[in-house]
Design a protein around this motif. Structure first.
Motif, PDB file in Angstrom:
ATOM      1  N   VAL A 180       0.858  -1.197   0.000  1.00 16.75           N
ATOM      2  CA  VAL A 180       0.000   0.000   0.000  1.00 16.75           C
ATOM      3  C   VAL A 180       0.888   1.239   0.000  1.00 16.75           C
ATOM      4  CG1 VAL A 180      -1.848  -1.186   1.218  1.00 16.75           C
ATOM      5  CG2 VAL A 180      -0.182   0.140   2.520  1.00 16.75           C
ATOM      6  N   GLY A 181       0.345   2.299  -0.546  1.00 17.43           N
ATOM      7  CA  GLY A 181       1.031   3.583  -0.538  1.00 17.43           C
ATOM      8  C   GLY A 181       0.033   4.692  -0.298  1.00 17.43           C
ATOM      9  N   PHE A 182       0.428   5.704   0.447  1.00 13.09           N
ATOM     10  CA  PHE A 182      -0.443   6.845   0.695  1.00 13.09           C
ATOM     11  C   PHE A 182       0.424   8.084   0.900  1.00 13.09           C
ATOM     12  CE2 PHE A 182       0.409   4.701   4.700  1.00 13.09           C
ATOM     13  CZ  PHE A 182       0.776   5.730   5.564  1.00 13.09           C
ATOM     14  N   GLY A 183      -0.161   9.243   0.606  1.00 14.85           N
ATOM     15  CA  GLY A 183       0.629  10.453   0.756  1.00 14.85           C
ATOM     16  C   GLY A 183      -0.125  11.693   0.334  1.00 14.85           C
ATOM     17  N   LEU A 184       0.629  12.763   0.216  1.00 20.26           N
ATOM     18  CA  LEU A 184       0.097  14.085  -0.111  1.00 20.26           C
ATOM     19  C   LEU A 184       1.070  14.774  -1.046  1.00 20.26           C
ATOM     20  CD1 LEU A 184      -1.947  16.448   0.544  1.00 20.26           C
ATOM     21  CD2 LEU A 184      -0.389  17.065   2.409  1.00 20.26           C
ATOM     22  N   MET A 185       0.535  15.466  -2.060  1.00 22.75           N
ATOM     23  CA  MET A 185       1.387  16.182  -2.990  1.00 22.75           C
ATOM     24  C   MET A 185       0.605  17.303  -3.666  1.00 22.75           C
ATOM     25  SD  MET A 185       1.635  13.543  -6.227  1.00 22.75           S
ATOM     26  CE  MET A 185       2.264  12.226  -5.199  1.00 22.75           C
ATOM     27  N   PRO A 186       1.281  18.366  -4.108  1.00 27.21           N
ATOM     28  CA  PRO A 186       0.615  19.359  -4.952  1.00 27.21           C
ATOM     29  C   PRO A 186       0.298  18.745  -6.308  1.00 27.21           C
ATOM     30  CG  PRO A 186       2.649  20.224  -3.990  1.00 27.21           C
ATOM     31  CD  PRO A 186       2.662  18.747  -3.782  1.00 27.21           C
ATOM     32  N   THR A 203      -2.424  33.118  -8.074  1.00 30.10           N
ATOM     33  CA  THR A 203      -1.787  32.280  -7.052  1.00 30.10           C
ATOM     34  C   THR A 203      -2.704  31.096  -6.745  1.00 30.10           C
ATOM     35  OG1 THR A 203      -2.787  33.558  -5.254  1.00 30.10           O
ATOM     36  CG2 THR A 203      -0.567  34.197  -5.962  1.00 30.10           C
ATOM     37  N   GLY A 204      -2.160  30.123  -6.032  1.00 34.77           N
ATOM     38  CA  GLY A 204      -2.958  28.988  -5.571  1.00 34.77           C
ATOM     39  C   GLY A 204      -2.638  27.721  -6.313  1.00 34.77           C
ATOM     40  N   GLY A 205      -3.557  26.795  -6.271  1.00 28.80           N
ATOM     41  CA  GLY A 205      -3.365  25.504  -6.923  1.00 28.80           C
ATOM     42  C   GLY A 205      -4.190  24.433  -6.265  1.00 28.80           C
ATOM     43  N   ILE A 206      -3.972  23.206  -6.697  1.00 28.57           N
ATOM     44  CA  ILE A 206      -4.720  22.056  -6.201  1.00 28.57           C
ATOM     45  C   ILE A 206      -3.754  21.060  -5.570  1.00 28.57           C
ATOM     46  CG2 ILE A 206      -6.238  20.148  -6.848  1.00 28.57           C
ATOM     47  CD1 ILE A 206      -7.207  21.831  -9.180  1.00 28.57           C
ATOM     48  N   ASN A 207      -4.104  20.571  -4.390  1.00 28.62           N
ATOM     49  CA  ASN A 207      -3.355  19.509  -3.730  1.00 28.62           C
ATOM     50  C   ASN A 207      -4.147  18.215  -3.812  1.00 28.62           C
ATOM     51  OD1 ASN A 207      -1.223  21.295  -2.493  1.00 28.62           O
ATOM     52  ND2 ASN A 207      -3.046  22.176  -1.556  1.00 28.62           N
ATOM     53  N   LYS A 208      -3.454  17.102  -3.620  1.00 27.65           N
ATOM     54  CA  LYS A 208      -4.176  15.839  -3.598  1.00 27.65           C
ATOM     55  C   LYS A 208      -3.620  14.926  -2.518  1.00 27.65           C
ATOM     56  CE  LYS A 208      -1.827  12.818  -6.959  1.00 27.65           C
ATOM     57  NZ  LYS A 208      -2.019  12.025  -8.189  1.00 27.65           N
ATOM     58  N   VAL A 209      -4.526  14.226  -1.865  1.00 22.16           N
ATOM     59  CA  VAL A 209      -4.168  13.173  -0.923  1.00 22.16           C
ATOM     60  C   VAL A 209      -4.580  11.858  -1.570  1.00 22.16           C
ATOM     61  CG1 VAL A 209      -6.371  13.435   0.317  1.00 22.16           C
ATOM     62  CG2 VAL A 209      -4.418  12.334   1.439  1.00 22.16           C
ATOM     63  N   PHE A 210      -3.739  10.850  -1.498  1.00 24.07           N
ATOM     64  CA  PHE A 210      -4.012   9.625  -2.239  1.00 24.07           C
ATOM     65  C   PHE A 210      -3.744   8.385  -1.400  1.00 24.07           C
ATOM     66  CE2 PHE A 210       0.475  10.398  -2.868  1.00 24.07           C
ATOM     67  CZ  PHE A 210       1.042   9.143  -2.827  1.00 24.07           C
ATOM     68  N   PHE A 211      -4.395   7.285  -1.803  1.00 27.08           N
ATOM     69  CA  PHE A 211      -4.186   5.982  -1.173  1.00 27.08           C
ATOM     70  C   PHE A 211      -4.270   4.929  -2.271  1.00 27.08           C
ATOM     71  CE2 PHE A 211      -5.685   2.008   0.664  1.00 27.08           C
ATOM     72  CZ  PHE A 211      -4.805   1.844   1.729  1.00 27.08           C
ATOM     73  N   SER A 231      -7.370   9.301  -5.435  1.00 26.47           N
ATOM     74  CA  SER A 231      -6.875  10.563  -4.878  1.00 26.47           C
ATOM     75  C   SER A 231      -8.018  11.559  -4.777  1.00 26.47           C
ATOM     76  CB  SER A 231      -5.754  11.146  -5.745  1.00 26.47           C
ATOM     77  OG  SER A 231      -6.206  11.421  -7.056  1.00 26.47           O
ATOM     78  N   TYR A 232      -7.998  12.324  -3.713  1.00 28.25           N
ATOM     79  CA  TYR A 232      -8.977  13.400  -3.523  1.00 28.25           C
ATOM     80  C   TYR A 232      -8.259  14.726  -3.718  1.00 28.25           C
ATOM     81  CZ  TYR A 232     -12.444  16.498  -1.468  1.00 28.25           C
ATOM     82  OH  TYR A 232     -13.346  17.509  -1.269  1.00 28.25           O
ATOM     83  N   ASN A 233      -8.759  15.529  -4.648  1.00 34.02           N
ATOM     84  CA  ASN A 233      -8.125  16.797  -5.003  1.00 34.02           C
ATOM     85  C   ASN A 233      -8.885  17.956  -4.374  1.00 34.02           C
ATOM     86  OD1 ASN A 233      -6.248  15.684  -7.279  1.00 34.02           O
ATOM     87  ND2 ASN A 233      -8.281  14.875  -7.744  1.00 34.02           N
ATOM     88  N   PHE A 234      -8.144  18.942  -3.894  1.00 35.68           N
ATOM     89  CA  PHE A 234      -8.772  20.090  -3.246  1.00 35.68           C
ATOM     90  C   PHE A 234      -7.830  21.288  -3.321  1.00 35.68           C
ATOM     91  CE2 PHE A 234      -6.249  17.769  -0.234  1.00 35.68           C
ATOM     92  CZ  PHE A 234      -5.604  18.727   0.525  1.00 35.68           C
ATOM     93  N   GLY A 235      -8.402  22.473  -3.418  1.00 38.49           N
ATOM     94  CA  GLY A 235      -7.553  23.665  -3.433  1.00 38.49           C
ATOM     95  C   GLY A 235      -8.305  24.900  -3.881  1.00 38.49           C
ATOM     96  N   LYS A 236      -7.608  26.026  -3.849  1.00 42.38           N
ATOM     97  CA  LYS A 236      -8.165  27.317  -4.245  1.00 42.38           C
ATOM     98  C   LYS A 236      -7.237  27.975  -5.270  1.00 42.38           C
ATOM     99  CE  LYS A 236     -10.305  28.207   0.276  1.00 42.38           C
ATOM    100  NZ  LYS A 236     -11.709  28.146  -0.182  1.00 42.38           N
ATOM    101  N   ILE A 237      -7.845  28.633  -6.248  1.00 39.54           N
ATOM    102  CA  ILE A 237      -7.109  29.407  -7.241  1.00 39.54           C
ATOM    103  C   ILE A 237      -7.667  30.825  -7.244  1.00 39.54           C
ATOM    104  CG2 ILE A 237      -6.555  29.675  -9.686  1.00 39.54           C
ATOM    105  CD1 ILE A 237      -6.761  26.652  -9.969  1.00 39.54           C
TER     106      ILE A 237
END
Length: 419
Positions: free
Chosen positions: A113-119, A147-155, A172-178
């Protein structure tokens, strides 16, 4: 040691991912910004090649690779980016530093398994355009920033069906503000105008993959990799504010008659993507491979769907690269255990501006430096590339990326024995 570090590092990375501005490209104005993750430091040093999997490195682009893990792996990477921006008449320089990924991989026999967070994407630009004053028209100044962008947390989960074939899937679930601004000033007038656009973006993404590794003869192995991501939807909650502005003697912005404008919420389609790769090599010695990625980018759109000079076409990326290890088992000569990597990459990004397709290509190289006494290593890579063109009133970006990644390994879930 790794167990004690994971929670505080994840919390720190979460804060950083919201605050960092990982790009200085004017092309990040379009769509959801620059897609930031191009692979781990190891992948990027091989031209973005992702077909190879081993037991001590994470390969986020293909979840089937998690089944190859033999040790708990903690992976962290970042990039220092320098860019020369050129038009037909001007040039500028920009520098950015950004964290690229933070993840953990865990082996469970045939499962991994792998999980993490990244832009996932980043927006960052500041552009000024001045018209020349004439006898009948005063000078007009336009400024654009974002400015801004989207981050994602994944499993993700990978499973070894056989010794040769593994499959995997991740979510992955993507979330963020631009947030973007545009200003317009006319010489001789006391006031200017400002438009502010804000989008709150959320949505999920699936990715499935498989890896295949088989002996060709006593020395050589063949590798194959396949990944597929179906279309996915991002919801964009949009807000727009128009205001007349002026500046005080101290330079502070004074809003005059700000007004909220009703704009529709939109749905952004993340296009389906298929990547196929093949390679050949000798275990713990060398590997050469190639990979082709097809993306149905013609389905892409912009947050407000009100940009007239941009279209999208299907994107294609070609990667070729590999690695070489002089002597993996050397005990006396450290430099013989270093992993040497190199590659090239060519990409049609799928973005069309002023009827001109935006291309991106680069050459890469890097090294993997093992840490003495453990299976962990530090991976360093350099990429020189070019995106865009100075024709059609566009911007050419000549960039250099210096990437560094840490792959730290440990053995967890050991059954302790007492004698």
């Amino acid at each position: 040691m790794i167990k004690k570090l994971i929670v505080p590092i994840f919390l720190f990375f979460t804060l950083i991912s919201f605050a960092q501005q990982g790009t200085s490209s004017p092309y990040s104005f379009y769509g959801i910004g620059d897609v930031k993750f191009k692979g781990t430091a190891e992948n990027r040093a091989m031209g973005g090649l992702t077909i190879y999997s081993d037991s001590i490195h994470l390969n986020f682009q293909n979840p089937a690779s998690y089944s190859n893990l033999k040790l708990t792996t903690f992976s962290l990477g970042g990039t220092y980016l320098t860019t020369d921006l050129e038009t037909n008449s001007q040039s500028e320089k920009a520098r950015r530093t950004a964290i690229d990924y933070l993840a953990v991989g865990l082996p469970f026999g045939k499962f991994g398994v792998g999980f993490g967070l990244m832009p996932y994407s980043s927006v960052g630009y500041n552009i000024q355009s001045n018209t020349v004053a004439t006898a009948t028209n005063p000078q007009e100044i336009k400024q654009y920033s974002g400015t801004g962008g989207i981050n994602k947390v994944f499993f993700g989960v990978g499973y070894a069906l056989t010794k040769k074939l593994s499959i995997g899937i991740d979510y992955s679930y993507n979330f963020g503000k631009i947030q973007t601004y545009s200003f317009r000033f006319i010489e001789g007038l006391q006031y200017g105008s400002r438009e502010k656009n804000l989008s709150d973006i959320t949505g999920g993404l699936l990715n499935a993959g498989l890896t295949f590794n088989t002996p060709i003869n006593k020395k050589l192995n063949g590798f194959a990799s396949l990944t597929y991501s179906p279309d996915s939807k991002l919801s964009s909650s949009n807000f727009r504010n128009i205001a007349t502005i002026q500046y005080s003697s101290t330079g502070a912005e004074i809003l005059v008659q700000p007004s909220d404008i009703d704009v529709a919420n939109t749905t952004i389609t993340l296009p389906s993507k298929l990547a196929v790769g093949f390679g050949i090599g000798q275990n713990k010695k060398w590997m050469l491979g190639t990979e082709i990625t097809f993306q149905k980018s013609s389905n892409m759109g912009n947050r407000f769907n009100d940009i007239n000079n941009v279209n999208y076409e299907n994107a294609t990326r070609y990667s070729f690269g590999g690695f070489y290890i002089p002597n993996y088992n050397s005990f006396s000569k450290y430099y013989e255990k270093i992993i040497y990597r190199a590659g090239i990459r060519y990409e049609n990004t799928g973005l069309i501006i002023n009827n001109t397709s935006i291309k991106d290509y680069g050459v890469t190289a890097g090294v993997g430096l093992p840490l003495i006494g453990v299976f962990s290593n530090v991976n360093i890579g350099v990429e020189y590339g070019q995106r865009g063109t100075t024709s059609a009133n566009l911007v050419q970006e000549n960039y250099t990326n210096i990437t560094i990644g840490f792959s730290l390994n440990d053995k967890w879930f050991q059954k302790r024995r007492f004698y």
